[in-house]
Design an enzyme around this catalytic site. Structure first.
Site, PDB file in Angstrom:
ATOM      1  N   THR A 153       4.070  -4.555  -6.670  1.00 53.54           N
ATOM      2  CA  THR A 153       3.066  -5.279  -5.904  1.00 53.54           C
ATOM      3  C   THR A 153       3.161  -4.870  -4.436  1.00 53.54           C
ATOM      4  O   THR A 153       4.010  -4.073  -4.045  1.00 53.54           O
ATOM      5  CB  THR A 153       3.256  -6.802  -6.051  1.00 53.54           C
ATOM      6  OG1 THR A 153       4.483  -7.178  -5.428  1.00 53.54           O
ATOM      7  CG2 THR A 153       3.296  -7.205  -7.509  1.00 53.54           C
ATOM      8  N   LYS A 202       3.122  -0.560  -3.037  1.00 53.58           N
ATOM      9  CA  LYS A 202       2.308   0.300  -3.899  1.00 53.58           C
ATOM     10  C   LYS A 202       2.145   1.714  -3.361  1.00 53.58           C
ATOM     11  O   LYS A 202       1.986   2.655  -4.141  1.00 53.58           O
ATOM     12  CB  LYS A 202       0.925  -0.327  -4.128  1.00 53.58           C
ATOM     13  CG  LYS A 202       0.955  -1.577  -4.977  1.00 53.58           C
ATOM     14  CD  LYS A 202      -0.450  -2.086  -5.254  1.00 53.58           C
ATOM     15  CE  LYS A 202      -0.428  -3.324  -6.118  1.00 53.58           C
ATOM     16  NZ  LYS A 202      -1.797  -3.807  -6.465  1.00 53.58           N
ATOM     17  N   ASN A 262       0.894   0.922  -9.068  1.00 56.56           N
ATOM     18  CA  ASN A 262       1.323  -0.443  -9.356  1.00 56.56           C
ATOM     19  C   ASN A 262       2.184  -0.511 -10.612  1.00 56.56           C
ATOM     20  O   ASN A 262       2.612  -1.592 -11.009  1.00 56.56           O
ATOM     21  CB  ASN A 262       0.121  -1.383  -9.485  1.00 56.56           C
ATOM     22  CG  ASN A 262      -0.540  -1.298 -10.845  1.00 56.56           C
ATOM     23  OD1 ASN A 262      -0.695  -0.210 -11.413  1.00 56.56           O
ATOM     24  ND2 ASN A 262      -0.953  -2.433 -11.383  1.00 56.56           N
ATOM     25  N   ASP A 274      -4.444  -1.244 -12.046  1.00 57.28           N
ATOM     26  CA  ASP A 274      -5.364  -2.145 -11.345  1.00 57.28           C
ATOM     27  C   ASP A 274      -6.820  -1.776 -11.635  1.00 57.28           C
ATOM     28  O   ASP A 274      -7.670  -2.659 -11.780  1.00 57.28           O
ATOM     29  CB  ASP A 274      -5.126  -2.093  -9.837  1.00 57.28           C
ATOM     30  CG  ASP A 274      -3.888  -2.874  -9.410  1.00 57.28           C
ATOM     31  OD1 ASP A 274      -3.493  -3.796 -10.146  1.00 57.28           O
ATOM     32  OD2 ASP A 274      -3.326  -2.557  -8.346  1.00 57.28           O
ATOM     33  N   GLY A 332      -7.810  -2.634   1.653  1.00 53.10           N
ATOM     34  CA  GLY A 332      -6.450  -2.330   1.260  1.00 53.10           C
ATOM     35  C   GLY A 332      -6.363  -1.590  -0.064  1.00 53.10           C
ATOM     36  O   GLY A 332      -7.333  -0.998  -0.540  1.00 53.10           O
ATOM     37  N   GLY A 381      -9.917 -14.153 -10.268  1.00 51.04           N
ATOM     38  CA  GLY A 381      -8.940 -13.082 -10.089  1.00 51.04           C
ATOM     39  C   GLY A 381      -7.882 -13.016 -11.168  1.00 51.04           C
ATOM     40  O   GLY A 381      -7.297 -11.962 -11.414  1.00 51.04           O
TER      41      GLY A 381
END
Length: 281
Positions: free
Chosen positions: A66, A70, A91, A110, A136, A247
């Site tokens: 995390t 990364k 990740n 991801d 990001g 999420g």
């Protein structure tokens, strides 16, 4: 690999106490009959990461990585898979045995998690227009996911236009051509697109609530933050007629793919989904 072979895995980050990954992975191991497998959470700073990675042996199956690690972990593994290289973030680290020391492979799940969550949420598997909030590592994965869904020219709303270099470079590697705009303009710019992905921290998109409330929207919104489970902007979006993907769904689907990569068996979605629901109440 024998079911009885003891293997270890962990999620790395700083701070890491909030992570739901242990609940998800342990539920997967139980469902798959991997009773000897262990999954823990390890709090590591970027400065501590190299020594930890150097100490991995073939008792390890893999790592979930995390923020803020990364990008840092990319230079510490033996190979980086093409998708992770393009996105610019790892990740998942796979520990593959053989030879005098294991081979470490960096991957990115991801993108898979975002695509699966959006398809689950009613996107239909395609998108011609899209918007991303944030710049990001998750935003980079979102651009790759949107490209897979057919949108190569999304609008990216950011706090600082002067800090988009890394994301612009990643987009170039993907063949994606984003338009960068100030975050303040998102209030009107997201209302008529097919897909919106917010990669802002929890509560970071709440400033959009007054603009969304009372309006009519038809697109799909994914807010990558899952604390609270349904964000304020997600609730407003649903109230305005749009489809909302929380999420937690991205978290779930990326973890399912991690389990597949680490164990060599399909990730047990139902068991992991139930564990996630229990964890979130």
């Amino acid at each position: 690999m024998s079911e009885q072979t003891a293997r270890r895995a962990a999620v790395l980050g700083h701070p890491i106490g909030h992570s739901l990954s242990p609940r998800l992975h342990r539920a997967a191991y139980a469902a798959l009959g991997l009773e000897s497998w262990q999954y823990t959470a390890i709090d590591l700073t970027e400065e501590q990461l190299p020594a930890f990675i150097a100490g991995l042996d073939d008792s390890w199956a893999g790592l979930s990585v995390t923020m803020p690690l990364k990008q840092a972990v990319m230079g510490l593994v033996d190979h980086v898979e093409p998708l992770a290289s393009v996105v610019g973030a790892v990740n998942t680290v796979l520990v593959q045995g053989g030879g005098r020391r294991p081979t470490l492979v960096g991957a990115n799940t991801d993108v898979h998690g975002i695509v699966a969550a959006l398809r689950e949420g009613g996107s239909g598997g395609t998108a011609s227009t899209a918007a991303v909030l944030g710049a990001g590592a998750t935003a980079s994965a979102a651009l790759a996911a949107l490209a897979e869904l057919g949108c190569a020219e999304p609008v990216v709303y950011v706090r600082s236009l002067g800090r988009t270099g890394a994301l612009a470079l990643a987009a170039h590697r993907m063949g994606v051509h984003p338009v960068f705009r100030p975050l303040a303009e998102a209030a009107t710019g997201i209302l008529d697109v097919d897909l919106v992905v917010s990669t802002l921290p929890p509560g970071g998109a709440d400033f959009l609530v007054p603009e969304v409330a009372g309006r009519q929207v038809a697109g799909v919104l994914l807010d990558a933050a899952y604390d609270p489970r349904r964000s304020a902007v997600g609730a407003a979006w649903a109230g305005a007629g749009g489809s909302t993907v929380d999420g937690e769904r991205m978290l779930l689907h990326q973890a399912v793919e991690q389990v597949r990569l680490m164990t060599g068996q399909p990730g047990p979605l139902t068991a992991m989904d139930a564990a996630l629901g229990d964890a979130l109440g």
